[in-house]
Design a protein around this motif. Structure first.
Motif: not given
Length: 342
Positions: A100-106, A166-168, A189-190, A216-218
């Motif tokens: 389980m992993q997470m991709i953060f918003q900012d 950076r998101q990549r 979103s950013a 996918f949280i949005a």
């Protein structure tokens, strides 16, 4: 829990206590997530949407146990059967987190500015002792190639990259341990709109390549429509509607979802957007109104809505597809979706 399901969330709750005074008396709770249930199938993308403060990010972090749940059950399929994430001790939870992993918003605050790209992406590999130094370096190089970055730049620091790059990097870090589930928390979103499209296409390509499952949280419904197989809508900590993407966009069953969809732009220059402006303010999760929490803002509310809380029940007609809604009048209301004519 069947073999097609990767994660099953049942009656999940997360309350944040409110204390007051010198004696720190417990005077109430912020019910950020309150009795939420849903499942995520293997290989699908489930969208979790709602206004800011509805509890969607808290839900995602609680599934990972980055935040400890107050109550409820989180089951995840494994080779040994379903494991209960909420009951794992520290050792077993550490093993489970590889999946389980997470991709953060900012993308600006989620990367350590004092670490190079190689150090950032290799950190989970080092923590789990996933090979020698040379093998880890090669793994980092391969991951950067996969997400569309030049491995020659792995010695650079985050400040040398744009927001999309950076998101990549964050995506590469999330892929490092070959997870089954990735929770993407407002991951585009950013970013500028053109960069959003590139990252969304990348996420879809990676899903096919590595057989990933996404939560996918949005809040951008246009993005959700593009990438998600099913959509779950939250309001003040509660799940109010859950259905397939096409079904929920064209045939909503909850008035709150109808209002959200009225704000979705349509690619038609002849169409004039007729947005439904909801009256009042979002309910306070520490003092939720009795009955349906949405009733003070709902144009269809009746007396029963003010006293009885509606459960999340099957609202599909003729059993055509899965469609759940928490509204007393879900089967009676004829609500407008994005396909409604101007």
């Amino acid at each position: 829990m069947n073999a097609e399901t990767l994660v099953q969330v049942t009656n999940l709750k997360k309350y944040f206590p409110i204390y007051r005074g010198l004696l720190r008396s417990h005077i109430g709770d912020v019910k950020a997530v309150d009795d939420v249930s849903f499942s995520i199938k293997k290989g699908e993308t489930l969208g979790l949407v709602g206004e800011s403060g509805c509890g969607k990010t808290t839900t995602g972090r609680t599934i990972l146990r980055a935040i400890e749940p107050t109550a409820g059950e989180i089951l995840m399929n494994s080779d040994q059967g379903a494991m209960n994430i909420t009951k794992l001790d520290r050792v077993d939870l550490r093993r489970a987190r590889k999946r389980m992993q997470m991709i953060f918003q900012d993308p600006y605050s989620s990367l350590n500015p004092r670490m190079t790209v190689q150090e950032i992406v290799s950190e989970p590999l080092i923590c789990y002792e996933m090979g020698s130094a040379e093998e880890i370096r090669q793994r980092v190089s391969d991951l950067l190639n996969v997400v569309g970055l030049d491995p020659r730049f792995m010695a650079r620091y985050p400040h040398a990259f744009s927001g999309g790059q950076r998101q990549r990097i964050g995506i590469a870090r999330a892929l490092a341990l070959n997870p089954d589930l990735i929770i993407a928390d407002e991951s585009v979103s950013a970013l500028d709109v053109s960069i959003q499209a590139q990252v969304l296409n990348l996420l879809q390509d990676l899903q096919q390549q590595f057989d990933l499952t996404y939560l996918f949280i949005a809040h951008d419904l246009g993005v959700v429509e593009h990438i998600c197989d099913r959509v779950a809508v939250m309001y003040v900590g509660k799940m109010v509607e859950l259905a397939g993407t096409e079904e929920i966009f064209h045939h909503p069953k909850h008035p709150y979802v109808e209002a959200l969809l009225s704000a979705v732009p349509r690619p038609d220059p002849r169409y004039t957007l007729k947005r439904m402006v909801m009256k009042g303010e979002v309910a306070d999760p520490s003092r939720r109104p009795p009955g349906c929490a949405f009733h003070p803002r709902c144009r269809y509310a009746k007396e029963i809505c003010k006293t009885d809380e509606p459960p999340l029940v099957d609202a599909a007609k003729n059993g055509s597809s899965e469609h759940q809604a928490a509204c007393h009048f879900a089967e009676e209301l004829q609500l407008a979706g994005v396909s409604a004519t101007a």
